[in-house]
Design an enzyme around this catalytic site. Structure first.
Site, PDB file in Angstrom:
ATOM      1  N   GLY A   1       0.826  -1.191   0.000  1.00 26.35           N
ATOM      2  CA  GLY A   1       0.000   0.000   0.000  1.00 26.35           C
ATOM      3  C   GLY A   1       0.859   1.239   0.000  1.00 26.35           C
TER       4      GLY A   1
ATOM      5  N   GLU B   1       3.242  -7.907   2.493  1.00 24.85           N
ATOM      6  CA  GLU B   1       3.341  -7.825   3.944  1.00 24.85           C
ATOM      7  C   GLU B   1       1.978  -7.784   4.624  1.00 24.85           C
ATOM      8  OE1 GLU B   1       6.345  -5.013   6.277  1.00 24.85           O
ATOM      9  OE2 GLU B   1       6.835  -5.349   4.195  1.00 24.85           O
TER      10      GLU B   1
ATOM     11  N   ARG C   1      11.888  -5.458   7.564  1.00 19.33           N
ATOM     12  CA  ARG C   1      12.239  -6.483   6.580  1.00 19.33           C
ATOM     13  C   ARG C   1      13.635  -7.062   6.791  1.00 19.33           C
ATOM     14  NH1 ARG C   1       9.549  -3.661   1.182  1.00 19.33           N
ATOM     15  NH2 ARG C   1       7.424  -4.206   1.754  1.00 19.33           N
TER      16      ARG C   1
ATOM     17  N   GLU D   1      12.237   5.215  -6.999  1.00 17.02           N
ATOM     18  CA  GLU D   1      13.289   4.311  -6.520  1.00 17.02           C
ATOM     19  C   GLU D   1      14.671   4.691  -7.047  1.00 17.02           C
ATOM     20  OE1 GLU D   1      12.425   0.163  -7.159  1.00 17.02           O
ATOM     21  OE2 GLU D   1      14.303  -0.496  -6.217  1.00 17.02           O
TER      22      GLU D   1
ATOM     23  N   GLY E   1       5.464  -0.071   2.091  1.00 13.04           N
ATOM     24  CA  GLY E   1       4.465   0.974   1.889  1.00 13.04           C
ATOM     25  C   GLY E   1       5.083   2.346   1.662  1.00 13.04           C
TER      26      GLY E   1
HETATM   27  P1  ADP Z   1       9.161   3.846  -9.523  1.00 13.57           P
HETATM   28  O1  ADP Z   1       8.513   2.948  -8.537  1.00 13.57           O
HETATM   29  O2  ADP Z   1      10.296   4.601  -8.973  1.00 13.57           O
HETATM   30  O3  ADP Z   1       8.183   4.685 -10.274  1.00 13.57           O
HETATM   31  P2  ADP Z   1       9.194   1.616 -11.384  1.00 13.57           P
HETATM   32  O4  ADP Z   1      10.071   0.459 -11.242  1.00 13.57           O
HETATM   33  O5  ADP Z   1       7.768   1.418 -11.037  1.00 13.57           O
HETATM   34  O6  ADP Z   1       9.826   2.847 -10.587  1.00 13.57           O
HETATM   35  O7  ADP Z   1       9.200   2.148 -12.893  1.00 13.57           O
HETATM   36  C1  ADP Z   1      10.386   2.447 -13.571  1.00 13.57           C
HETATM   37  C2  ADP Z   1      10.135   2.282 -15.056  1.00 13.57           C
HETATM   38  O8  ADP Z   1      11.213   2.857 -15.810  1.00 13.57           O
HETATM   39  C3  ADP Z   1      10.064   0.811 -15.487  1.00 13.57           C
HETATM   40  O9  ADP Z   1       8.872   0.598 -16.179  1.00 13.57           O
HETATM   41  C4  ADP Z   1      11.286   0.638 -16.373  1.00 13.57           C
HETATM   42  O10 ADP Z   1      11.100  -0.310 -17.398  1.00 13.57           O
HETATM   43  C5  ADP Z   1      11.477   2.038 -16.928  1.00 13.57           C
HETATM   44  N1  ADP Z   1      12.829   2.310 -17.427  1.00 13.57           N
HETATM   45  C6  ADP Z   1      13.994   1.926 -16.863  1.00 13.57           C
HETATM   46  N2  ADP Z   1      15.034   2.327 -17.609  1.00 13.57           N
HETATM   47  C7  ADP Z   1      14.533   3.000 -18.677  1.00 13.57           C
HETATM   48  C8  ADP Z   1      15.104   3.630 -19.826  1.00 13.57           C
HETATM   49  N3  ADP Z   1      16.422   3.647 -20.018  1.00 13.57           N
HETATM   50  N4  ADP Z   1      14.281   4.214 -20.712  1.00 13.57           N
HETATM   51  C9  ADP Z   1      12.925   4.181 -20.551  1.00 13.57           C
HETATM   52  N5  ADP Z   1      12.333   3.569 -19.505  1.00 13.57           N
HETATM   53  C10 ADP Z   1      13.110   2.991 -18.565  1.00 13.57           C
END
Ligand code: ADP
Length: 448
Positions: free
Chosen positions: A49, A255, A279, A411, A424
């Site tokens: 969440g 979780e 965790r 992230e 979360g």
């Molecule tokens: P956050 O939770 O920080 O928003 P996510 O993991 O949910 O991150 O989303 C990150 C997105 O960025 C993923 O869909 C990933 O495939 C995309 N991504 C990573 N590297 C690249 C890149 N070089 N060009 C375009 N998209 C990318």
């Protein structure tokens, strides 16, 4: 793809979608570039969440919480290593982020609890859909409604400009293209799926599988470094304790299953840890069992409250028994010991006193058949490190000065979680700082 936009958003997870929507609402013309063929990144996989304090949802549920408590418990979970500037902004703006989501039609009106928090602070939807898919689908509706261009199969390979950003290089099925923009928001997620980077920063984790989608390879971190960005905490990698990995597909077991009452036992049928610890602590306890993994044990009442379990069941991860003996036999656990463990646990719940491990949250008796188990063990889940930003989401160089026009959220940013992230807080980070990044880009445009 046009060759110019106001702001280029790299990545279509929670941070990318949020910042693009907010940018559009503030009168800018954003574009979202996603390298994979599908939208949503690791956000789409999220299952707990969104943490937020002093929200109207908590008020409606009669929950008393405070920003201070949220700050302190996140800091304690991160072993005091959290970036205080980011943490302050984060905890002070969580409630507003929940309100913004409501306005966008994303209603997180149910509450649960994850490891390391003292009150229900984890907001989730009432739907059977877990938070990640619900959030991504809800935000996508807004992207469509606002006609924000979003391209899948568009991989950004470089950010152009040195002290001042001028656009990106992007690779699509049609070849390479340079796109211009005055601002870029990096929202590329973490690097849990990049074996080489993991080996570089944490060779000891090479034995683990990962819960990450294959696109989370740290591209944004590497591209930002190429133009002088500072990175922090790159060796801080979260291993999630409860991951089902007996089949080819790796499934994180959210979780909330523990938050709603499940206990953990070892193969002997004994509890071995406070299941609602952070965790890192639960992971360490499972690792001490010597490679057998552990078992989440719960009853029908837990299953009714933690709706994600229906999904885990539909993909064959859940074993069941009409009583604990049958469950133990099917799961390969000692039946007599399991019966004793559950008895003892139920007494602890009635007494509100877990003498053995001091668990204080998610206290529910397990007495409504059928009973269930899920076999779990730890896997690489989240990379706490990443590019260094200030609380205005500006990406900073090693000397601390911002790279003009370069922003990052989600992230990909390091520092907020210290050395251990609370469940979360990741979804919360993407929305809170996704909004912030778009607002900062708007200000940057005004100042020019
Ligand atoms: P956050 O939770 O920080 O928003 P996510 O993991 O949910 O991150 O989303 C990150 C997105 O960025 C993923 O869909 C990933 O495939 C995309 N991504 C990573 N590297 C690249 C890149 N070089 N060009 C375009 N998209 C990318």
């Amino acid at each position: 793809l046009k060759d110019m936009y106001d702001v280029i958003v790299i990545g279509s997870g929670g941070a990318g979608l949020t910042s693009a929507i907010q940018a559009s609402e503030l009168g800018l013309k954003p574009v979202i570039l996603e390298k994979m063929s599908t939208v949503g990144g690791d956000t789409k996989r999220a299952s707990s969440g969104m943490n937020a304090a002093e929200t109207f949802v908590q008020t409606e549920h009669g929950i008393e919480d405070s920003v201070g408590k949220f700050y302190y418990e996140t800091l304690r979970g991160g072993h005091g290593q959290n970036d205080p500037e980011l943490l302050k902004y984060f905890t002070e703006h969580s409630s507003r982020a929940i309100e913004w989501l409501y306005k966008e039609g994303v209603q997180l009106d149910d509450l649960t609890i994850t490891g390391g928090m003292s009150v229900p602070r984890t907001h989730r939807p009432h739907t059977t859909e877990p938070i990640g898919a619900y959030l991504v689908n809800g935000l996508l509706e807004q992207v469509r409604a606002k006609q924000i261009p979003l391209f899948c199969g568009a991989k950004v390979t470089a950010i152009n400009g040195q002290d001042k950003v001028s656009g990106v290089q992007v690779q699509t099925a049609n070849g390479n293209q340079a796109i211009q923009s005055k601002a870029v928001i990096i929202a590329t997620g973490g690097f849990g799926a990049n074996k080489a980077l993991l080996a570089q920063y944490r060779p000891d984790l090479s034995k683990y599988k990962t819960t990450n989608q294959p696109g989370n390879t740290g591209d944004g971190i590497l591209m930002a470094e190429d133009i002088g960005a500072q990175v922090v905490d790159m060796d801080q990698i979260q291993v999630h304790p409860t991951v089902q990995q007996d089949t080819d597909h790796v499934y994180l077991i959210g979780e909330t299953v523990r938050g709603e009452g499940a206990i953990l036992v070892d193969q002997d049928g004994k509890r071995f840890v406070n299941e609602m610890e952070t965790r890192d602590k639960v992971t360490n306890a499972i690792n001490k069992l010597g490679g057998t993994g552990a078992y989440l044990i719960f009853d029908q009442s837990v299953r009714d409250r933690a709706k994600a379990i229906d999904f885990y069941n539909s993909v064959g991860l859940v074993k069941s028994g009409s009583d604990l003996g049958e469950l133990a036999e099917k799961s390969g656990i000692d039946g007599e010991m399991l019966n004793q463990a559950v008895d003892k646990w139920n007494r602890s719940v009635s007494d509100r006193l877990d003498m053995a491990f001091g668990r204080k949250t998610g206290l529910h008796v397990l007495d409504k058949p059928p009973y269930y188990s899920i076999h779990i063990s730890p896997a690489v889940h989240y990379t706490m490190g990443g590019v260094k930003t200030n609380d205005q989401t500006q990406v900073l160089k090693s000397g601390g000065e911002p790279i003009q026009g370069l922003y990052a959220a989600g992230e990909v940013v390091g520092g907020l979680h210290g050395s251990n992230r609370i469940g979360g807080n990741s979804i919360a980070e993407t929305v809170i700082f996704g909004l912030r990044a778009a607002q900062q880009v708007r200000d940057y445009f005004f100042d020019m």
